[in-house]
Write an enzyme that holds these catalytic residues in place. Structure first.
Site, short mmCIF file in Angstrom:
data_model
loop_
_atom_site.label_atom_id
_atom_site.label_comp_id
_atom_site.label_asym_id
_atom_site.label_seq_id
_atom_site.Cartn_x
_atom_site.Cartn_y
_atom_site.Cartn_z
CD GLU A 217 33.15 19.92 22.61
OE1 GLU A 217 32.94 19.21 21.71
OE2 GLU A 217 32.90 19.69 23.95
CD GLU A 351 30.09 22.85 25.26
OE1 GLU A 351 29.42 21.76 24.88
OE2 GLU A 351 30.68 23.52 24.32
O1 AHR Z 1 26.13 21.42 23.60
C1 AHR Z 1 26.06 20.76 22.09
C2 AHR Z 1 27.83 20.49 21.90
O2 AHR Z 1 28.31 19.73 22.65
C3 AHR Z 1 28.65 21.83 21.82
O3 AHR Z 1 28.44 22.40 20.55
C4 AHR Z 1 29.96 21.08 21.69
O4 AHR Z 1 30.82 22.13 22.18
C5 AHR Z 1 29.72 20.03 22.68
O5 AHR Z 1 30.25 18.70 21.75
#
Ligand code: AHR
Length: 546
Positions: A217, A351
Protein backbone atom coordinates in the site's frame (compact mmCIF):
# COMPACT_ATOMS: atom_id res chain seq x y z
CA UNK A 1 -60.89 -25.90 11.86
CA UNK A 2 -60.26 -22.26 12.62
CA UNK A 3 -60.61 -22.04 16.41
CA UNK A 4 -62.83 -19.31 17.82
CA UNK A 5 -60.00 -17.79 19.82
CA UNK A 6 -58.29 -17.21 16.52
CA UNK A 7 -61.21 -15.06 15.39
CA UNK A 8 -61.30 -13.23 18.69
CA UNK A 9 -57.69 -12.29 18.35
CA UNK A 10 -57.88 -11.24 14.70
CA UNK A 11 -56.10 -7.99 14.09
CA UNK A 12 -55.75 -7.54 10.38
CA UNK A 13 -58.52 -6.42 8.02
CA UNK A 14 -58.09 -9.59 5.99
CA UNK A 15 -58.62 -11.82 8.99
CA UNK A 16 -61.58 -9.84 10.28
CA UNK A 17 -63.36 -10.49 6.98
CA UNK A 18 -62.64 -14.24 7.25
CA UNK A 19 -64.30 -14.27 10.63
CA UNK A 20 -67.60 -13.13 9.11
CA UNK A 21 -68.12 -16.58 7.41
CA UNK A 22 -69.58 -19.81 8.89
CA UNK A 23 -67.18 -21.86 10.97
CA UNK A 24 -66.72 -24.72 8.41
CA UNK A 25 -66.17 -22.28 5.55
CA UNK A 26 -63.78 -20.41 7.82
CA UNK A 27 -61.91 -23.66 8.39
CA UNK A 28 -61.68 -24.19 4.63
CA UNK A 29 -60.38 -20.67 4.10
CA UNK A 30 -57.88 -21.14 6.90
CA UNK A 31 -56.58 -24.36 5.37
CA UNK A 32 -56.34 -22.64 2.00
CA UNK A 33 -54.46 -19.68 3.37
CA UNK A 34 -52.15 -22.04 5.28
CA UNK A 35 -51.50 -23.92 2.05
CA UNK A 36 -50.69 -20.76 0.11
CA UNK A 37 -48.60 -19.29 2.89
CA UNK A 38 -46.44 -22.26 3.76
CA UNK A 39 -46.83 -25.12 1.33
CA UNK A 40 -47.03 -23.69 -2.16
CA UNK A 41 -43.81 -21.65 -2.21
CA UNK A 42 -41.70 -24.79 -1.98
CA UNK A 43 -44.06 -26.97 -4.05
CA UNK A 44 -44.49 -24.50 -6.83
CA UNK A 45 -40.94 -23.14 -6.73
CA UNK A 46 -39.27 -23.92 -10.01
CA UNK A 47 -36.33 -26.25 -9.83
CA UNK A 48 -33.23 -24.36 -10.84
CA UNK A 49 -31.61 -25.88 -13.91
CA UNK A 50 -27.82 -25.84 -13.76
CA UNK A 51 -25.67 -26.98 -16.69
CA UNK A 52 -22.08 -28.06 -16.24
CA UNK A 53 -20.06 -28.80 -19.34
CA UNK A 54 -16.87 -30.62 -18.41
CA UNK A 55 -15.93 -31.01 -22.05
CA UNK A 56 -15.12 -27.29 -22.23
CA UNK A 57 -12.27 -26.83 -19.75
CA UNK A 58 -11.19 -23.31 -18.89
CA UNK A 59 -8.05 -22.03 -17.16
CA UNK A 60 -6.41 -23.58 -14.12
CA UNK A 61 -7.70 -22.28 -10.78
CA UNK A 62 -4.32 -21.48 -9.29
CA UNK A 63 -3.99 -22.98 -5.84
CA UNK A 64 -2.40 -19.70 -4.79
CA UNK A 65 -5.80 -18.03 -4.68
CA UNK A 66 -6.20 -19.91 -1.39
CA UNK A 67 -3.19 -18.08 0.10
CA UNK A 68 -3.12 -16.61 3.58
CA UNK A 69 -1.85 -13.40 5.12
CA UNK A 70 -0.14 -13.38 8.51
CA UNK A 71 0.95 -9.91 9.57
CA UNK A 72 2.80 -9.03 12.75
CA UNK A 73 -0.43 -7.62 14.19
CA UNK A 74 -2.27 -8.26 17.46
CA UNK A 75 -2.36 -11.97 18.25
CA UNK A 76 -1.95 -13.09 14.65
CA UNK A 77 1.63 -14.29 15.12
CA UNK A 78 2.23 -14.02 18.86
CA UNK A 79 -0.15 -16.43 20.59
CA UNK A 80 -1.79 -17.38 17.29
CA UNK A 81 1.27 -19.17 15.90
CA UNK A 82 4.17 -18.46 18.21
CA UNK A 83 4.05 -19.37 21.90
CA UNK A 84 7.78 -19.87 22.41
CA UNK A 85 9.71 -22.98 23.33
CA UNK A 86 9.09 -22.50 27.07
CA UNK A 87 5.30 -22.49 26.71
CA UNK A 88 3.11 -25.13 28.34
CA UNK A 89 1.06 -25.05 25.12
CA UNK A 90 2.31 -28.00 23.04
CA UNK A 91 4.67 -26.63 20.42
CA UNK A 92 7.44 -27.54 18.03
CA UNK A 93 10.32 -25.10 18.27
CA UNK A 94 7.90 -22.51 19.68
CA UNK A 95 5.16 -22.98 17.06
CA UNK A 96 1.75 -24.23 18.25
CA UNK A 97 1.12 -27.86 17.36
CA UNK A 98 -2.67 -27.48 17.39
CA UNK A 99 -2.57 -24.62 14.89
CA UNK A 100 -0.16 -26.45 12.59
CA UNK A 101 -2.32 -29.59 12.71
CA UNK A 102 -5.43 -27.55 11.90
CA UNK A 103 -3.77 -25.74 8.99
CA UNK A 104 -2.27 -28.79 7.27
CA UNK A 105 -5.57 -30.07 5.82
CA UNK A 106 -6.13 -26.64 4.21
CA UNK A 107 -3.05 -27.24 2.03
CA UNK A 108 -2.18 -23.57 2.45
CA UNK A 109 -0.29 -22.71 -0.73
CA UNK A 110 1.49 -19.56 0.47
CA UNK A 111 1.61 -17.17 3.41
CA UNK A 112 2.29 -13.44 3.07
CA UNK A 113 4.43 -11.97 5.87
CA UNK A 114 5.41 -9.75 7.73
CA UNK A 115 2.78 -7.25 6.50
CA UNK A 116 0.75 -5.31 5.59
CA UNK A 117 1.56 -1.86 6.86
CA UNK A 118 3.94 -3.55 9.31
CA UNK A 119 6.22 -4.62 6.44
CA UNK A 120 7.22 -1.06 5.60
CA UNK A 121 8.56 -0.57 9.12
CA UNK A 122 10.10 -4.02 9.54
CA UNK A 123 13.86 -4.38 9.75
CA UNK A 124 14.71 -8.02 9.32
CA UNK A 125 17.87 -7.92 11.41
CA UNK A 126 15.70 -7.29 14.48
CA UNK A 127 14.28 -10.79 14.04
CA UNK A 128 17.34 -13.03 13.63
CA UNK A 129 19.98 -14.42 15.96
CA UNK A 130 20.01 -15.15 19.66
CA UNK A 131 19.65 -11.51 20.71
CA UNK A 132 16.43 -9.99 19.38
CA UNK A 133 15.80 -6.25 19.37
CA UNK A 134 12.83 -5.08 21.40
CA UNK A 135 10.89 -2.71 19.18
CA UNK A 136 7.47 -1.13 18.91
CA UNK A 137 4.63 -1.93 16.57
CA UNK A 138 3.38 1.60 15.88
CA UNK A 139 0.85 0.51 13.25
CA UNK A 140 -0.97 -1.95 15.45
CA UNK A 141 -1.63 -0.77 18.98
CA UNK A 142 1.85 0.63 19.61
CA UNK A 143 2.70 -2.50 21.59
CA UNK A 144 6.11 -3.97 22.36
CA UNK A 145 7.42 -6.40 19.77
CA UNK A 146 9.90 -8.99 21.05
CA UNK A 147 10.80 -10.01 17.50
CA UNK A 148 10.91 -13.61 18.77
CA UNK A 149 9.00 -14.59 15.63
CA UNK A 150 11.39 -13.55 12.90
CA UNK A 151 12.70 -14.88 9.61
CA UNK A 152 13.68 -18.37 10.76
CA UNK A 153 10.54 -18.87 12.82
CA UNK A 154 8.33 -17.80 9.90
CA UNK A 155 10.07 -20.19 7.53
CA UNK A 156 9.96 -23.00 10.10
CA UNK A 157 6.21 -22.41 10.42
CA UNK A 158 5.83 -22.63 6.64
CA UNK A 159 7.84 -25.80 6.60
CA UNK A 160 5.58 -27.29 9.27
CA UNK A 161 2.37 -26.47 7.39
CA UNK A 162 3.84 -27.08 3.92
CA UNK A 163 3.36 -23.58 2.44
CA UNK A 164 5.48 -21.31 0.25
CA UNK A 165 6.89 -17.99 1.43
CA UNK A 166 5.54 -14.68 0.23
CA UNK A 167 7.85 -12.11 1.81
CA UNK A 168 7.05 -8.39 1.62
CA UNK A 169 10.14 -6.24 1.73
CA UNK A 170 10.34 -2.82 3.30
CA UNK A 171 10.13 -0.06 0.70
CA UNK A 172 8.76 2.57 3.13
CA UNK A 173 11.48 2.92 5.77
CA UNK A 174 13.99 0.42 4.41
CA UNK A 175 16.46 0.60 1.59
CA UNK A 176 17.09 -1.53 -1.48
CA UNK A 177 20.37 -2.53 0.18
CA UNK A 178 18.60 -3.79 3.31
CA UNK A 179 16.14 -5.83 1.23
CA UNK A 180 18.91 -7.16 -1.03
CA UNK A 181 20.89 -8.28 2.02
CA UNK A 182 17.83 -10.03 3.43
CA UNK A 183 17.37 -11.98 0.21
CA UNK A 184 21.06 -12.86 0.08
CA UNK A 185 20.87 -13.99 3.70
CA UNK A 186 17.85 -16.13 2.86
CA UNK A 187 18.82 -17.61 -0.46
CA UNK A 188 22.49 -17.82 -1.25
CA UNK A 189 24.25 -21.19 -1.26
CA UNK A 190 27.67 -19.54 -1.54
CA UNK A 191 29.72 -19.14 1.64
CA UNK A 192 29.19 -15.38 1.98
CA UNK A 193 29.25 -13.64 5.33
CA UNK A 194 25.46 -13.47 5.27
CA UNK A 195 25.12 -17.15 4.37
CA UNK A 196 27.44 -18.06 7.23
CA UNK A 197 25.35 -15.98 9.57
CA UNK A 198 22.24 -17.84 8.38
CA UNK A 199 24.00 -21.14 9.02
CA UNK A 200 25.09 -19.98 12.47
CA UNK A 201 21.44 -19.16 13.13
CA UNK A 202 20.50 -22.73 12.36
CA UNK A 203 19.84 -22.98 8.61
CA UNK A 204 22.85 -23.83 6.47
CA UNK A 205 20.77 -24.61 3.36
CA UNK A 206 19.36 -21.71 1.37
CA UNK A 207 15.66 -21.04 1.82
CA UNK A 208 13.22 -21.02 -1.04
CA UNK A 209 11.42 -17.70 -1.33
CA UNK A 210 8.68 -18.15 -3.90
CA UNK A 211 7.16 -14.64 -3.89
CA UNK A 212 8.52 -11.20 -3.17
CA UNK A 213 6.22 -8.27 -2.42
CA UNK A 214 7.80 -4.91 -3.30
CA UNK A 215 6.25 -2.76 -0.58
CA UNK A 216 2.70 -2.60 0.70
CA UNK A 217 0.00 0.00 0.00
CA UNK A 218 2.71 2.45 -0.98
CA UNK A 219 -0.07 4.90 -1.86
CA UNK A 220 -1.04 5.06 1.83
CA UNK A 221 0.51 3.43 4.92
CA UNK A 222 3.53 2.43 2.85
CA UNK A 223 4.66 6.04 2.42
CA UNK A 224 1.95 7.90 0.53
CA UNK A 225 3.90 7.75 -2.69
CA UNK A 226 2.72 8.96 -6.06
CA UNK A 227 2.48 6.20 -8.67
CA UNK A 228 5.50 7.61 -10.54
CA UNK A 229 7.61 7.73 -7.41
CA UNK A 230 6.59 4.16 -6.55
CA UNK A 231 7.44 2.96 -10.03
CA UNK A 232 10.99 4.31 -9.74
CA UNK A 233 11.38 2.54 -6.36
CA UNK A 234 9.82 -0.65 -7.72
CA UNK A 235 12.36 -0.79 -10.57
CA UNK A 236 15.27 -0.46 -8.15
CA UNK A 237 13.94 -3.19 -5.83
CA UNK A 238 13.09 -5.45 -8.74
CA UNK A 239 16.60 -5.06 -10.11
CA UNK A 240 18.66 -5.47 -6.96
CA UNK A 241 16.68 -7.68 -4.58
CA UNK A 242 17.91 -10.96 -5.97
CA UNK A 243 17.14 -14.54 -5.18
CA UNK A 244 20.34 -16.59 -5.30
CA UNK A 245 18.88 -19.99 -4.50
CA UNK A 246 20.38 -22.34 -7.13
CA UNK A 247 17.07 -24.21 -7.34
CA UNK A 248 15.23 -21.03 -8.22
CA UNK A 249 17.27 -19.88 -11.19
CA UNK A 250 15.67 -21.56 -14.19
CA UNK A 251 12.55 -23.17 -12.83
CA UNK A 252 10.66 -21.98 -9.74
CA UNK A 253 11.91 -18.43 -10.10
CA UNK A 254 10.86 -16.02 -7.40
CA UNK A 255 7.90 -13.98 -8.61
CA UNK A 256 7.92 -10.27 -7.87
CA UNK A 257 4.70 -8.56 -6.93
CA UNK A 258 4.31 -4.80 -7.25
CA UNK A 259 1.96 -2.66 -5.20
CA UNK A 260 -1.31 -2.23 -7.02
CA UNK A 261 -4.69 -0.64 -6.36
CA UNK A 262 -6.80 -0.47 -3.21
CA UNK A 263 -10.15 0.31 -4.76
CA UNK A 264 -12.03 1.53 -7.79
CA UNK A 265 -11.56 5.29 -7.45
CA UNK A 266 -9.62 7.26 -10.09
CA UNK A 267 -6.46 7.45 -7.96
CA UNK A 268 -6.29 3.67 -8.07
CA UNK A 269 -7.14 3.25 -11.71
CA UNK A 270 -4.35 5.75 -12.36
CA UNK A 271 -2.03 3.70 -10.12
CA UNK A 272 -2.71 0.50 -12.08
CA UNK A 273 -2.27 2.38 -15.32
CA UNK A 274 1.09 3.86 -14.35
CA UNK A 275 2.52 0.59 -12.99
CA UNK A 276 1.30 -1.47 -15.94
CA UNK A 277 2.50 1.10 -18.47
CA UNK A 278 5.94 0.92 -16.86
CA UNK A 279 5.75 -2.88 -17.04
CA UNK A 280 4.97 -2.73 -20.74
CA UNK A 281 8.18 -0.82 -21.31
CA UNK A 282 10.32 -2.89 -18.96
CA UNK A 283 13.84 -3.86 -19.99
CA UNK A 284 16.05 -6.88 -19.21
CA UNK A 285 17.11 -5.26 -15.95
CA UNK A 286 13.83 -5.41 -14.11
CA UNK A 287 10.50 -7.20 -14.20
CA UNK A 288 7.34 -7.83 -12.23
CA UNK A 289 5.14 -10.91 -12.31
CA UNK A 290 2.22 -9.73 -10.24
CA UNK A 291 0.24 -6.64 -9.35
CA UNK A 292 -1.24 -6.64 -5.86
CA UNK A 293 -4.81 -5.51 -5.20
CA UNK A 294 -6.37 -4.91 -1.77
CA UNK A 295 -10.10 -4.90 -1.24
CA UNK A 296 -11.86 -5.42 2.07
CA UNK A 297 -15.57 -5.84 2.62
CA UNK A 298 -16.03 -3.03 5.11
CA UNK A 299 -19.29 -1.26 4.30
CA UNK A 300 -18.34 1.88 6.22
CA UNK A 301 -15.06 3.39 7.35
CA UNK A 302 -14.04 3.14 10.14
CA UNK A 303 -15.24 -0.45 10.19
CA UNK A 304 -18.45 -0.45 12.19
CA UNK A 305 -20.51 -3.45 11.13
CA UNK A 306 -20.78 -5.88 14.03
CA UNK A 307 -19.23 -9.31 13.46
CA UNK A 308 -21.74 -10.98 15.74
CA UNK A 309 -25.31 -10.41 16.93
CA UNK A 310 -26.56 -8.98 13.62
CA UNK A 311 -29.66 -9.70 11.59
CA UNK A 312 -30.76 -10.33 8.03
CA UNK A 313 -30.33 -6.69 6.99
CA UNK A 314 -26.63 -6.64 7.86
CA UNK A 315 -26.26 -10.08 6.31
CA UNK A 316 -27.67 -8.86 3.01
CA UNK A 317 -25.77 -5.55 3.13
CA UNK A 318 -22.37 -7.14 3.69
CA UNK A 319 -22.91 -9.73 0.96
CA UNK A 320 -23.95 -6.98 -1.41
CA UNK A 321 -20.74 -5.06 -0.66
CA UNK A 322 -18.60 -8.14 -1.09
CA UNK A 323 -19.90 -8.79 -4.59
CA UNK A 324 -18.25 -5.52 -5.68
CA UNK A 325 -15.05 -7.58 -5.86
CA UNK A 326 -16.11 -8.76 -9.30
CA UNK A 327 -16.40 -5.23 -10.73
CA UNK A 328 -13.13 -4.23 -9.16
CA UNK A 329 -11.31 -7.16 -10.74
CA UNK A 330 -12.92 -6.43 -14.11
CA UNK A 331 -11.95 -2.78 -13.93
CA UNK A 332 -8.30 -3.37 -13.09
CA UNK A 333 -8.02 -6.41 -15.39
CA UNK A 334 -9.19 -4.23 -18.27
CA UNK A 335 -6.36 -1.76 -17.57
CA UNK A 336 -3.88 -4.63 -17.27
CA UNK A 337 -5.13 -6.09 -20.57
CA UNK A 338 -4.20 -2.83 -22.29
CA UNK A 339 -0.53 -3.21 -21.40
CA UNK A 340 -0.30 -6.96 -20.92
CA UNK A 341 -2.74 -8.67 -23.29
CA UNK A 342 -1.00 -12.02 -22.77
CA UNK A 343 -1.80 -11.83 -19.06
CA UNK A 344 1.78 -12.45 -17.97
CA UNK A 345 1.30 -10.29 -14.87
CA UNK A 346 -1.05 -11.86 -12.34
CA UNK A 347 -3.57 -9.80 -10.43
CA UNK A 348 -2.76 -10.77 -6.84
CA UNK A 349 -5.59 -9.98 -4.43
CA UNK A 350 -3.26 -10.26 -1.47
CA UNK A 351 -5.52 -8.60 1.08
CA UNK A 352 -9.23 -9.29 1.09
CA UNK A 353 -11.94 -10.34 3.50
CA UNK A 354 -14.48 -8.87 5.90
CA UNK A 355 -13.34 -6.06 8.16
CA UNK A 356 -15.78 -5.35 11.00
CA UNK A 357 -15.83 -3.31 14.21
CA UNK A 358 -13.34 -4.54 16.81
CA UNK A 359 -14.89 -6.89 19.36
CA UNK A 360 -15.87 -4.95 22.51
CA UNK A 361 -13.11 -5.14 25.10
CA UNK A 362 -10.41 -5.97 22.56
CA UNK A 363 -7.50 -3.69 21.69
CA UNK A 364 -8.83 -1.80 18.62
CA UNK A 365 -5.36 -1.99 17.09
CA UNK A 366 -5.51 -5.78 17.14
CA UNK A 367 -8.40 -6.03 14.65
CA UNK A 368 -10.20 -8.79 16.54
CA UNK A 369 -13.60 -9.81 15.17
CA UNK A 370 -15.86 -12.85 15.25
CA UNK A 371 -16.41 -15.04 12.24
CA UNK A 372 -19.93 -16.17 11.40
CA UNK A 373 -21.84 -18.14 8.81
CA UNK A 374 -22.08 -14.82 6.90
CA UNK A 375 -18.28 -14.85 6.58
CA UNK A 376 -18.29 -18.40 5.27
CA UNK A 377 -20.75 -17.40 2.55
CA UNK A 378 -18.73 -14.25 1.86
CA UNK A 379 -15.57 -16.34 1.49
CA UNK A 380 -17.25 -18.74 -0.94
CA UNK A 381 -18.61 -15.89 -3.07
CA UNK A 382 -15.16 -14.30 -3.32
CA UNK A 383 -13.38 -17.56 -4.08
CA UNK A 384 -15.95 -18.12 -6.83
CA UNK A 385 -15.21 -14.67 -8.24
CA UNK A 386 -11.46 -15.37 -8.21
CA UNK A 387 -12.03 -18.72 -9.92
CA UNK A 388 -14.11 -17.07 -12.65
CA UNK A 389 -11.19 -14.69 -13.26
CA UNK A 390 -8.63 -17.50 -13.08
CA UNK A 391 -6.84 -16.33 -16.20
CA UNK A 392 -5.78 -13.09 -14.47
CA UNK A 393 -6.31 -13.67 -10.73
CA UNK A 394 -3.67 -16.25 -9.93
CA UNK A 395 -3.06 -15.48 -6.30
CA UNK A 396 -5.06 -14.12 -3.34
CA UNK A 397 -4.46 -13.88 0.38
CA UNK A 398 -7.30 -13.66 2.83
CA UNK A 399 -6.73 -11.26 5.72
CA UNK A 400 -5.72 -12.64 8.07
CA UNK A 401 -4.83 -16.19 9.03
CA UNK A 402 -5.26 -16.31 12.82
CA UNK A 403 -7.00 -14.08 15.38
CA UNK A 404 -7.09 -11.05 13.04
CA UNK A 405 -9.96 -9.91 10.77
CA UNK A 406 -11.53 -12.79 8.77
CA UNK A 407 -9.44 -15.51 10.35
CA UNK A 408 -9.30 -19.25 9.78
CA UNK A 409 -8.56 -19.95 13.42
CA UNK A 410 -9.04 -18.21 16.73
CA UNK A 411 -6.99 -18.97 19.81
CA UNK A 412 -7.13 -18.03 23.46
CA UNK A 413 -4.21 -19.29 25.52
CA UNK A 414 -4.30 -23.08 25.03
CA UNK A 415 -7.73 -23.06 23.35
CA UNK A 416 -8.31 -23.04 19.64
CA UNK A 417 -11.45 -22.91 17.49
CA UNK A 418 -11.94 -23.29 13.74
CA UNK A 419 -14.04 -20.56 12.18
CA UNK A 420 -16.77 -20.95 9.54
CA UNK A 421 -14.30 -19.46 7.03
CA UNK A 422 -11.85 -22.26 7.86
CA UNK A 423 -14.48 -24.81 6.84
CA UNK A 424 -15.02 -23.13 3.47
CA UNK A 425 -11.29 -23.24 2.80
CA UNK A 426 -11.25 -26.92 3.68
CA UNK A 427 -14.27 -27.72 1.52
CA UNK A 428 -12.67 -25.83 -1.39
CA UNK A 429 -9.31 -27.68 -1.24
CA UNK A 430 -10.24 -29.82 -4.29
CA UNK A 431 -10.45 -26.63 -6.36
CA UNK A 432 -6.73 -25.98 -5.84
CA UNK A 433 -5.06 -26.25 -9.25
CA UNK A 434 -8.21 -27.82 -10.71
CA UNK A 435 -9.36 -26.86 -14.19
CA UNK A 436 -12.23 -24.40 -14.33
CA UNK A 437 -15.36 -25.81 -15.96
CA UNK A 438 -18.15 -23.53 -17.17
CA UNK A 439 -21.45 -23.58 -15.27
CA UNK A 440 -24.61 -21.93 -16.53
CA UNK A 441 -27.74 -21.29 -14.53
CA UNK A 442 -30.27 -18.64 -13.76
CA UNK A 443 -29.18 -17.38 -10.33
CA UNK A 444 -32.62 -15.96 -9.51
CA UNK A 445 -32.74 -13.33 -6.83
CA UNK A 446 -32.97 -12.92 -3.09
CA UNK A 447 -34.52 -9.67 -1.96
CA UNK A 448 -34.40 -8.13 1.47
CA UNK A 449 -35.84 -4.60 1.74
CA UNK A 450 -34.20 -2.65 -1.04
CA UNK A 451 -31.30 -5.06 -1.35
CA UNK A 452 -31.41 -7.52 -4.21
CA UNK A 453 -28.75 -10.17 -4.61
CA UNK A 454 -28.27 -13.14 -6.90
CA UNK A 455 -29.80 -16.00 -4.96
CA UNK A 456 -27.47 -18.73 -6.18
CA UNK A 457 -23.83 -18.82 -7.12
CA UNK A 458 -21.84 -21.76 -8.44
CA UNK A 459 -18.48 -22.79 -9.84
CA UNK A 460 -17.26 -26.14 -11.12
CA UNK A 461 -13.83 -27.62 -11.77
CA UNK A 462 -12.19 -30.86 -12.79
CA UNK A 463 -9.27 -32.13 -10.70
CA UNK A 464 -6.21 -34.00 -11.95
CA UNK A 465 -7.93 -37.36 -11.29
CA UNK A 466 -10.82 -36.38 -13.52
CA UNK A 467 -13.23 -35.85 -10.65
CA UNK A 468 -15.73 -33.05 -11.15
CA UNK A 469 -16.29 -30.65 -8.25
CA UNK A 470 -19.22 -28.34 -7.88
CA UNK A 471 -19.55 -25.57 -5.26
CA UNK A 472 -22.98 -23.98 -4.94
CA UNK A 473 -24.03 -21.21 -2.61
CA UNK A 474 -27.61 -20.46 -1.68
CA UNK A 475 -27.49 -16.87 -0.41
CA UNK A 476 -31.19 -16.79 0.51
CA UNK A 477 -31.36 -17.19 4.30
CA UNK A 478 -35.03 -18.21 4.27
CA UNK A 479 -35.73 -20.49 1.32
CA UNK A 480 -34.12 -23.73 0.23
CA UNK A 481 -33.42 -24.17 -3.48
CA UNK A 482 -34.08 -27.34 -5.43
CA UNK A 483 -31.65 -27.78 -8.27
CA UNK A 484 -31.09 -30.15 -11.16
CA UNK A 485 -27.54 -30.22 -12.46
CA UNK A 486 -27.24 -31.46 -16.03
CA UNK A 487 -23.79 -32.88 -16.49
CA UNK A 488 -22.06 -33.01 -19.87
CA UNK A 489 -18.60 -34.39 -20.54
CA UNK A 490 -18.42 -36.45 -17.40
CA UNK A 491 -19.26 -40.08 -16.82
CA UNK A 492 -21.11 -39.61 -13.55
CA UNK A 493 -21.50 -42.71 -11.41
CA UNK A 494 -21.61 -41.34 -7.88
CA UNK A 495 -21.96 -38.05 -6.08
CA UNK A 496 -21.18 -37.07 -2.53
CA UNK A 497 -20.53 -33.87 -0.72
CA UNK A 498 -20.82 -31.57 2.24
CA UNK A 499 -22.90 -28.59 3.18
CA UNK A 500 -21.99 -25.75 5.49
CA UNK A 501 -24.91 -23.98 7.11
CA UNK A 502 -26.07 -23.06 10.60
CA UNK A 503 -29.21 -22.05 12.48
CA UNK A 504 -28.70 -18.32 11.97
CA UNK A 505 -26.85 -15.97 9.63
CA UNK A 506 -24.80 -14.78 12.59
CA UNK A 507 -24.10 -18.24 14.03
CA UNK A 508 -20.49 -18.51 15.17
CA UNK A 509 -18.16 -21.13 16.59
CA UNK A 510 -16.87 -20.45 20.08
CA UNK A 511 -14.39 -22.21 22.35
CA UNK A 512 -17.38 -23.62 24.28
CA UNK A 513 -19.51 -24.47 21.23
CA UNK A 514 -16.98 -25.10 18.44
CA UNK A 515 -19.27 -26.96 16.02
CA UNK A 516 -22.25 -24.67 15.55
CA UNK A 517 -21.06 -23.96 12.02
CA UNK A 518 -19.49 -27.16 10.73
CA UNK A 519 -19.84 -29.11 7.48
CA UNK A 520 -22.25 -32.02 7.30
CA UNK A 521 -22.72 -34.67 4.63
CA UNK A 522 -25.26 -33.79 1.99
CA UNK A 523 -27.35 -36.18 -0.08
CA UNK A 524 -27.64 -35.79 -3.82
CA UNK A 525 -29.50 -37.97 -6.30
CA UNK A 526 -27.73 -38.97 -9.48
CA UNK A 527 -29.83 -40.26 -12.34
CA UNK A 528 -28.85 -40.54 -16.01
CA UNK A 529 -26.28 -37.77 -15.89
CA UNK A 530 -28.52 -35.49 -13.83
CA UNK A 531 -27.75 -34.55 -10.28
CA UNK A 532 -30.65 -33.42 -8.10
CA UNK A 533 -30.31 -31.85 -4.71
CA UNK A 534 -31.82 -29.34 -2.34
CA UNK A 535 -29.67 -26.49 -1.16
CA UNK A 536 -30.31 -25.40 2.40
CA UNK A 537 -31.03 -21.72 2.98
CA UNK A 538 -27.84 -19.69 3.67
CA UNK A 539 -25.54 -22.51 2.76
CA UNK A 540 -22.50 -23.53 0.77
CA UNK A 541 -22.50 -27.04 -0.73
CA UNK A 542 -19.53 -28.76 -2.34
CA UNK A 543 -20.20 -31.95 -4.31
CA UNK A 544 -17.81 -34.40 -5.95
CA UNK A 545 -19.03 -36.28 -9.00
CA UNK A 546 -17.10 -39.25 -10.30
O1 AHR B 1 -4.83 -6.18 7.16
C1 AHR B 1 -4.74 -5.01 7.89
C2 AHR B 1 -4.12 -3.88 7.11
O2 AHR B 1 -4.96 -3.50 6.06
C3 AHR B 1 -2.81 -4.13 6.42
O3 AHR B 1 -1.73 -4.01 7.26
C4 AHR B 1 -2.78 -3.07 5.37
O4 AHR B 1 -2.01 -3.43 4.26
C5 AHR B 1 -4.23 -2.85 5.05
O5 AHR B 1 -4.55 -1.53 5.02
Amino acid sequence: MLPDFACKSQLTARNISICNFSSSFRAFLFALSFFFAFVTPSLLAQKVQVSVDASKPGPKIDRNIFGQFAEDLGHGLYQGIWVGTDSTIPNTRGIRNDVVAALKPLKVPNVRWPGGCFADEYHWRNGIGPQRAITLNPNWGGVIDTNAFGTHEFLDFLDQIGAEAYVSVNVGTGTPREAADWLEYLTTAQPTTLAKERAANGHPAPYKIAYLGIGNESWDCGGNMSPDYYVSQMKIYSRFVRNFNPDQQDKHQMLKIAVGPGGAEPRWTEWTDVVMKAYQGHTWSWDINGLSMHSYTVGKWPPSFASTGFGETEYAQILKYTLDMDDLIRKHSAIMDKYDPDKKVALVVDEWGAWYAPLPGSNPGFLVQQNSLRDAILAALNLNIFARHADRVRMANIAQMINVLQAMIMTDKDKMVLTPTYHIYKMYVPFQDATFVPVSFDPGSYTHGDIKLPRLDAIAAKDSQGKLWLAITNVDPNQPADIDVNLTGVNAKSASGQVLTAPKVDSVNTFDAPNTVAPKPVSAKLDAGKLSLTLDPKSVTVIAVE
